[in-house]
Design a protein around this motif. Structure first.
Motif: not given
Length: 79
Positions: A12-33
């Protein structure tokens, strides 16, 4: 590989790492759904719950709910 793959493999710590990165990318992308962002919040909620970090889990569940409510309000205004 997806973050959920690491969750299934009891990493789960590895999953957490990638999910946190994904969220950061999604929230910074104005085209993200917004629905995708809400889904990432729900996945983070599940991982934090698995790690017994329930306050973080609640925060991400609440964030997902708020985004979904916003989406629903916007759809109702279009009808």
């Amino acid at each position: 590989m997806f973050p959920s793959d690491f969750d299934r493999k009891e990493k789960p710590n590895v999953a957490l790492y990638y999910l946190k990165n994904a969220l950061q990318i999604e929230e910074s992308d104005s085209n993200a759904e917004e629905l995708n962002i809400a889904g990432t919040h729900l996945n983070l909620c599940a991982i934090y719950g698995k790690l017994n970090k329930h306050l973080f889990a609640i925060f991400h569940a609440w964030s997902a709910i708020k985004l979904i409510e916003k989406i629903n309000r916007e759809r109702q205004m279009l009808e």
